[in-house]
Write an enzyme that holds these catalytic residues in place. Sequence first.
Site, short mmCIF file in Angstrom:
data_model
loop_
_atom_site.label_atom_id
_atom_site.label_comp_id
_atom_site.label_asym_id
_atom_site.label_seq_id
_atom_site.Cartn_x
_atom_site.Cartn_y
_atom_site.Cartn_z
N ASP A 229 0.83 -1.25 0.02
CA ASP A 229 0.08 0.00 0.10
C ASP A 229 0.89 1.20 -0.11
O ASP A 229 2.09 1.32 0.43
CB ASP A 229 -0.96 -0.06 1.34
CG ASP A 229 -1.75 1.22 1.32
OD1 ASP A 229 -2.27 1.41 0.46
OD2 ASP A 229 -1.72 1.94 2.35
N SER A 230 0.29 2.23 -0.29
CA SER A 230 0.93 3.66 -0.17
C SER A 230 1.47 3.83 1.49
O SER A 230 2.39 4.62 1.32
CB SER A 230 0.15 4.87 -0.63
OG SER A 230 -0.96 4.76 0.20
N CYS B 37 -3.78 -0.70 -1.77
CA CYS B 37 -3.99 0.63 -2.29
C CYS B 37 -5.13 0.57 -3.51
O CYS B 37 -4.56 0.41 -4.48
CB CYS B 37 -2.62 1.19 -2.59
SG CYS B 37 -3.02 3.11 -2.92
N GLU C 297 -6.85 8.60 9.95
CA GLU C 297 -5.40 8.50 10.28
C GLU C 297 -5.37 9.29 11.79
O GLU C 297 -4.56 8.90 12.57
CB GLU C 297 -4.32 9.10 9.59
CG GLU C 297 -4.20 8.45 8.29
CD GLU C 297 -2.96 8.61 7.53
OE1 GLU C 297 -2.32 9.70 7.67
OE2 GLU C 297 -2.70 7.93 6.69
N CYS D 100 -11.10 2.83 -0.78
CA CYS D 100 -9.83 3.20 -0.24
C CYS D 100 -9.59 2.52 0.99
O CYS D 100 -10.52 2.24 1.88
CB CYS D 100 -10.33 4.86 0.23
SG CYS D 100 -8.75 5.61 0.88
N HIS E 1 -8.32 3.39 3.75
CA HIS E 1 -8.83 3.96 5.17
C HIS E 1 -10.31 3.81 5.45
O HIS E 1 -10.46 4.25 6.65
CB HIS E 1 -8.44 5.53 5.16
CG HIS E 1 -6.74 5.66 5.10
ND1 HIS E 1 -5.99 4.97 3.92
CD2 HIS E 1 -6.11 6.49 5.93
CE1 HIS E 1 -4.69 5.64 4.47
NE2 HIS E 1 -4.71 6.34 5.48
N1 DGL Z 1 -4.07 4.00 0.07
C1 DGL Z 1 -4.70 5.05 -0.51
C2 DGL Z 1 -6.10 4.42 -1.24
O1 DGL Z 1 -6.52 3.35 -1.00
C3 DGL Z 1 -5.22 6.17 0.33
C4 DGL Z 1 -4.11 6.72 0.87
C5 DGL Z 1 -3.13 7.47 -0.27
O2 DGL Z 1 -3.60 8.35 -0.71
O3 DGL Z 1 -2.24 7.00 -0.43
O4 DGL Z 1 -6.57 4.69 -2.47
#
Ligand code: DGL
Length: 272
Positions: free
Chosen positions: A14-15, A77, A156, A190, A192
Amino acid sequence: MLPVDDRRPIGVFDSGVGGLTVVRALRAALPGEDVVYLGDTARVPYGSKSPRTVERYAVACQRFLLDRGVKLVLIACNTASAHALDALRDASPVPVIGAVEPGARAALAATRTGDIGVIGTLGTVRSGAYERALRAVRPDVRVSAMACPLLVPLAEEGWTDDDIARAVARRYLTQLFDADPAIDTLVLGCTHYPLLRGVLAATAAQVAHREVAIVDSAQAMAAATVALVGAPENRRTAPGRLDCFATDTSRLDELAPRFLGERPSGFELVDL
Ligand code: DGL
């Protein structure tokens, strides 16, 4: 299907730390599997970056996992899945599961009206990836998508069930349901958003004046993984290992447990 006796780990990237929601769903569905997780925390967020940049970062993340001998790659992600799925599949000798296809299929199974709402980062929404995945299976589906950039920092901060979270959710979802009042299914596109699931489900129901089905792309990915590696009852019963890596370690102690639902044993710092 992968062989049941394939003991290689499943790779997830993931990012940042948000993809731990996918690890959580994965470990609940397949507790005996070993998992290697990489969070590209030095370069997060991906959601506001251009497709080419995200693709370049995602390919480097996948290369790291492949070097660790994974049998399968999960792109936790949504933004990376939206921009880089084809490039990642082309570059991988093992199967690659993105977030978008499983989420789209789960939404199509849930909708009765054929009106689906999708929320995600700016990058995911601009890519049109969910629309394409939904229409590839059901061309007459109506899709409304809304970028909700404020939801990532709320998750977060841990502000997931208070007045601020409710006000932000209401503002975004009012716009979404104004675009199509017949939406009966909302995709949380997403990493999150599973943390805000309660507020998003309640707010969607208030705005729509009826229940709205919620599709969590993390759970949909876990279900897609079970379909590929086999049902948990056919697999190892000893708890699997979770090895976590990150490209920056700032705030990991605080953030990771929020997304994983438990404290990971630690993160190893890596440079991609
Ligand atoms: N992990 C990203 C997503 O699921 C969200 C956080 C980011 O913008 O990196 O799209």
